[in-house]
Design an enzyme around this catalytic site. Sequence first.
Site, PDB file in Angstrom:
ATOM      1  N   ASP A  29       0.860  -1.183   0.000  1.00 34.64           N
ATOM      2  CA  ASP A  29       0.000   0.000   0.000  1.00 34.64           C
ATOM      3  C   ASP A  29       0.903   1.244   0.000  1.00 34.64           C
ATOM      4  O   ASP A  29       1.774   1.356   0.872  1.00 34.64           O
ATOM      5  CB  ASP A  29      -0.856  -0.049   1.289  1.00 34.64           C
ATOM      6  N   GLU A  79      30.604   5.030   5.220  1.00 33.83           N
ATOM      7  CA  GLU A  79      30.579   3.579   5.413  1.00 33.83           C
ATOM      8  C   GLU A  79      30.453   2.903   4.050  1.00 33.83           C
ATOM      9  O   GLU A  79      30.050   1.747   3.967  1.00 33.83           O
ATOM     10  CB  GLU A  79      29.449   3.171   6.350  1.00 33.83           C
ATOM     11  N   CYS A 111      26.585   5.309  10.463  1.00 30.56           N
ATOM     12  CA  CYS A 111      26.104   6.670  10.179  1.00 30.56           C
ATOM     13  C   CYS A 111      26.694   7.721  11.103  1.00 30.56           C
ATOM     14  O   CYS A 111      26.370   8.904  10.987  1.00 30.56           O
ATOM     15  CB  CYS A 111      24.589   6.726  10.272  1.00 30.56           C
ATOM     16  N   THR A 152      14.128   2.422   2.307  1.00 28.12           N
ATOM     17  CA  THR A 152      14.957   3.355   3.084  1.00 28.12           C
ATOM     18  C   THR A 152      16.339   3.562   2.456  1.00 28.12           C
ATOM     19  O   THR A 152      17.253   4.026   3.127  1.00 28.12           O
ATOM     20  CB  THR A 152      15.103   2.887   4.557  1.00 28.12           C
ATOM     21  N   SER A 201      16.885  -2.708  14.985  1.00 30.74           N
ATOM     22  CA  SER A 201      17.645  -1.457  14.789  1.00 30.74           C
ATOM     23  C   SER A 201      16.807  -0.243  15.202  1.00 30.74           C
ATOM     24  O   SER A 201      17.325   0.695  15.808  1.00 30.74           O
ATOM     25  CB  SER A 201      18.147  -1.328  13.338  1.00 30.74           C
ATOM     26  N   HIS A 233      19.358  12.005  13.167  1.00 22.98           N
ATOM     27  CA  HIS A 233      19.748  11.130  12.060  1.00 22.98           C
ATOM     28  C   HIS A 233      18.437  10.527  11.547  1.00 22.98           C
ATOM     29  O   HIS A 233      17.663   9.966  12.338  1.00 22.98           O
ATOM     30  CB  HIS A 233      20.694  10.031  12.577  1.00 22.98           C
ATOM     31  N   LYS A 242       9.194   8.758  15.661  1.00 20.86           N
ATOM     32  CA  LYS A 242       9.197   7.774  16.758  1.00 20.86           C
ATOM     33  C   LYS A 242      10.041   8.292  17.921  1.00 20.86           C
ATOM     34  O   LYS A 242       9.679   8.106  19.085  1.00 20.86           O
ATOM     35  CB  LYS A 242       9.786   6.440  16.276  1.00 20.86           C
ATOM     36  N   ASN A 273      17.860   7.701   2.930  1.00 19.34           N
ATOM     37  CA  ASN A 273      18.945   7.628   3.917  1.00 19.34           C
ATOM     38  C   ASN A 273      20.270   7.896   3.212  1.00 19.34           C
ATOM     39  O   ASN A 273      20.589   7.239   2.211  1.00 19.34           O
ATOM     40  CB  ASN A 273      18.971   6.244   4.584  1.00 19.34           C
ATOM     41  N   SER A 306      24.672   2.636  13.545  1.00 21.42           N
ATOM     42  CA  SER A 306      24.440   1.243  13.950  1.00 21.42           C
ATOM     43  C   SER A 306      25.732   0.569  14.355  1.00 21.42           C
ATOM     44  O   SER A 306      26.821   0.932  13.897  1.00 21.42           O
ATOM     45  CB  SER A 306      23.810   0.464  12.791  1.00 21.42           C
TER      46      SER A 306
HETATM   47  P1  HMG Z   1       8.845  -3.312   7.500  1.00 23.30           P
HETATM   48  O1  HMG Z   1       8.895  -4.480   8.403  1.00 23.30           O
HETATM   49  O2  HMG Z   1       8.632  -3.593   6.063  1.00 23.30           O
HETATM   50  O3  HMG Z   1       7.728  -2.286   7.900  1.00 23.30           O
HETATM   51  O4  HMG Z   1      10.218  -2.514   7.627  1.00 23.30           O
HETATM   52  P2  HMG Z   1       6.650  -2.359   9.078  1.00 23.30           P
HETATM   53  O5  HMG Z   1       5.713  -3.501   8.849  1.00 23.30           O
HETATM   54  O6  HMG Z   1       7.324  -2.232  10.388  1.00 23.30           O
HETATM   55  O7  HMG Z   1       5.871  -1.009   8.760  1.00 23.30           O
HETATM   56  C1  HMG Z   1       6.510   0.222   8.861  1.00 23.30           C
HETATM   57  C2  HMG Z   1       5.505   1.235   9.393  1.00 23.30           C
HETATM   58  O8  HMG Z   1       4.491   1.460   8.390  1.00 23.30           O
HETATM   59  C3  HMG Z   1       4.755   0.766  10.655  1.00 23.30           C
HETATM   60  O9  HMG Z   1       4.592   1.915  11.469  1.00 23.30           O
HETATM   61  C4  HMG Z   1       3.400   0.326  10.108  1.00 23.30           C
HETATM   62  O10 HMG Z   1       2.350   0.389  11.051  1.00 23.30           O
HETATM   63  C5  HMG Z   1       3.200   1.335   8.990  1.00 23.30           C
HETATM   64  P3  HMG Z   1       5.280   1.980  12.932  1.00 23.30           P
HETATM   65  O11 HMG Z   1       4.731   0.846  13.712  1.00 23.30           O
HETATM   66  O12 HMG Z   1       6.766   1.783  12.668  1.00 23.30           O
HETATM   67  O13 HMG Z   1       4.943   3.333  13.455  1.00 23.30           O
HETATM   68  N1  HMG Z   1       2.253   0.929   7.953  1.00 23.30           N
HETATM   69  C6  HMG Z   1       1.344   1.746   7.404  1.00 23.30           C
HETATM   70  N2  HMG Z   1       1.059   3.056   7.623  1.00 23.30           N
HETATM   71  C7  HMG Z   1       0.077   3.647   6.859  1.00 23.30           C
HETATM   72  N3  HMG Z   1      -0.640   2.952   5.924  1.00 23.30           N
HETATM   73  C8  HMG Z   1      -0.380   1.640   5.690  1.00 23.30           C
HETATM   74  C9  HMG Z   1       0.650   0.991   6.436  1.00 23.30           C
HETATM   75  N4  HMG Z   1       1.148  -0.270   6.449  1.00 23.30           N
HETATM   76  C10 HMG Z   1       2.142  -0.291   7.381  1.00 23.30           C
HETATM   77  N5  HMG Z   1      -1.093   0.983   4.767  1.00 23.30           N
HETATM   78  C11 HMG Z   1      11.939  -1.076   8.453  1.00 23.30           C
HETATM   79  C12 HMG Z   1      10.440  -1.215   8.115  1.00 23.30           C
HETATM   80  C13 HMG Z   1      12.238   0.369   8.814  1.00 23.30           C
HETATM   81  C14 HMG Z   1      12.294  -2.013   9.599  1.00 23.30           C
HETATM   82  C15 HMG Z   1      12.758  -1.484   7.171  1.00 23.30           C
HETATM   83  O14 HMG Z   1      12.501  -0.581   6.134  1.00 23.30           O
HETATM   84  C16 HMG Z   1      14.257  -1.539   7.411  1.00 23.30           C
HETATM   85  O15 HMG Z   1      14.785  -2.569   7.848  1.00 23.30           O
HETATM   86  N6  HMG Z   1      14.999  -0.424   7.114  1.00 23.30           N
HETATM   87  C17 HMG Z   1      16.459  -0.376   7.320  1.00 23.30           C
HETATM   88  C18 HMG Z   1      16.849  -0.264   8.780  1.00 23.30           C
HETATM   89  C19 HMG Z   1      16.604   1.105   9.368  1.00 23.30           C
HETATM   90  O16 HMG Z   1      16.434   2.089   8.679  1.00 23.30           O
HETATM   91  N7  HMG Z   1      16.653   1.196  10.708  1.00 23.30           N
HETATM   92  C20 HMG Z   1      16.511   2.480  11.398  1.00 23.30           C
HETATM   93  C21 HMG Z   1      17.212   2.525  12.729  1.00 23.30           C
HETATM   94  S1  HMG Z   1      18.929   2.044  12.594  1.00 23.30           S
HETATM   95  C22 HMG Z   1      19.724   3.445  11.924  1.00 23.30           C
HETATM   96  O17 HMG Z   1      19.179   4.497  11.906  1.00 23.30           O
HETATM   97  C23 HMG Z   1      21.099   3.231  11.367  1.00 23.30           C
HETATM   98  C24 HMG Z   1      21.177   3.146   9.872  1.00 23.30           C
HETATM   99  O18 HMG Z   1      21.015   4.424   9.281  1.00 23.30           O
HETATM  100  C25 HMG Z   1      22.497   2.513   9.425  1.00 23.30           C
HETATM  101  C26 HMG Z   1      23.803   3.126   9.898  1.00 23.30           C
HETATM  102  O19 HMG Z   1      23.965   3.550  11.012  1.00 23.30           O
HETATM  103  O20 HMG Z   1      24.722   3.080   9.080  1.00 23.30           O
HETATM  104  C27 HMG Z   1      20.070   2.274   9.281  1.00 23.30           C
END
Ligand code: HMG
Length: 389
Positions: A29, A79, A111, A152, A201, A233, A242, A273, A306
């Site tokens: 969606d 990185e 990051c 992302t 994460s 970040h 969040k 990102n 991370s």
């Molecule tokens: P996912 O499992 O596909 O998504 O992955 P989800 O099922 O958790 O859904 C995401 C959100 O969308 C949820 O909201 C759902 O409710 C909502 P939340 O509970 O989070 O508030 N949702 C909807 N909203 C409106 N209408 C809809 C609908 N359906 C669902 N129809 C995840 C999401 C971010 C985990 C994934 O994309 C991922 O793994 N990303 C990469 C990791 C990441 O970015 N982590 C962030 C923290 S770590 C960090 O910041 C370091 C980093 O930058 C790396 C570094 O340091 O180098 C990543």
Amino acid sequence: MSVGIDKIGFYTPKFYIDMVDLAHARNEDPNKYLVGIGQTRQAVAPVTQDIVTMAANAAATFLTAEDKQNIEMIIFGTESGIDNSKAAAMYLQNLLELSHEARAFEIKQACYGATAGLQMAVDFVKLHPEASVLVVGADIARYGINTPGEVTQGAGAVAMLVKSNPDLVEIEEPSTFYSEDIMDFWRPLYRSEAIVDGHYSNNMYIDFFTKTWEQYQQKTNQTMNDFDAFLFHLPYTKMGIKALRTILTDDDHSQKIWQEFEAAKKYNAEVGNIYTGSLYLSLLSWLANSTNVKQGNHIGLFSFGSGAQGEFFAGRIGPAKKRLEIKDQVDEMLADRTLLSIDEYEEIFNARKPFESADYQLDTSSENANYYLLGQKNHQLIYKNANEK
Ligand code: HMG
């Protein structure tokens, strides 16, 4: 003496995809990506752009001949390294024709790298008030086609000139930090895509924010009410929401902070990102898009890498005379990008081969950036400065 960010510049490649198109292609969606994740567009880097060229393109937006002469340190946070040994800062020094009487090196901690660089730069200028330091954060975020992390991804670079009596942001003492060896996100040497435990994460990001923010409040006796804006970040913009939810209530000051966050996430939502540069793209986004920026504003910044390292620190806004000029530059850059279909994006994504030893020459006929990669010869990457005929 105040020390901090005097100039800031941004570069992102000329291609992007629309998150609604990506959602359709992945049978999701669109509101999951637009609202649940909070991203509208995603930058796509062609093979002719890497961390060196993006960093050079970002720094070239502001460097004068005088700046180049005064830079005594070049710190490259990334990185997405292009060599196991030689720092990307060396290539950058050469491409930008910076002074050779400089320390030049690369920093890695996911990051967090550019924040480590910024803090080191501030300390250096406090000891050497006439000196300037160039700090860059440049990355290409890759998780893989049809993975949960794909929405992302992103690509870009932020460059900052750190000086005494800065125009944009004075970086304050103290800052608070927390580090711990965890496996939330990493990229083994044999991979060009990150491995991530996505939900873990997210939890670690919030945990590290809570720890460093609480430590900051204890150390300084300041509260949320002492700040005009909080910047984060932003691996995706919902992550900042969040984090803010953990500290904001429904009082008037919280409403003001929410409003400022709208401006702080605008560019990140359109780029994705960019890892090391992400917090500083958000700073730039706030400076450019908030109508409430004033000299003396107090801002809180949360950096997260991370693996993991978190840091909370504060800044005081300077005269910020250059902020509207920067806004025009970035708005124009984002508006001039070309929309790719999902098939075209996948082709470009797959064309970024893992590092290989053979010579190659890239097709650069459609490059419009000042700095780009030409190819590889005798195991050496060859870069082009289009200003040099
Ligand atoms: P996912 O499992 O596909 O998504 O992955 P989800 O099922 O958790 O859904 C995401 C959100 O969308 C949820 O909201 C759902 O409710 C909502 P939340 O509970 O989070 O508030 N949702 C909807 N909203 C409106 N209408 C809809 C609908 N359906 C669902 N129809 C995840 C999401 C971010 C985990 C994934 O994309 C991922 O793994 N990303 C990469 C990791 C990441 O970015 N982590 C962030 C923290 S770590 C960090 O910041 C370091 C980093 O930058 C790396 C570094 O340091 O180098 C990543």
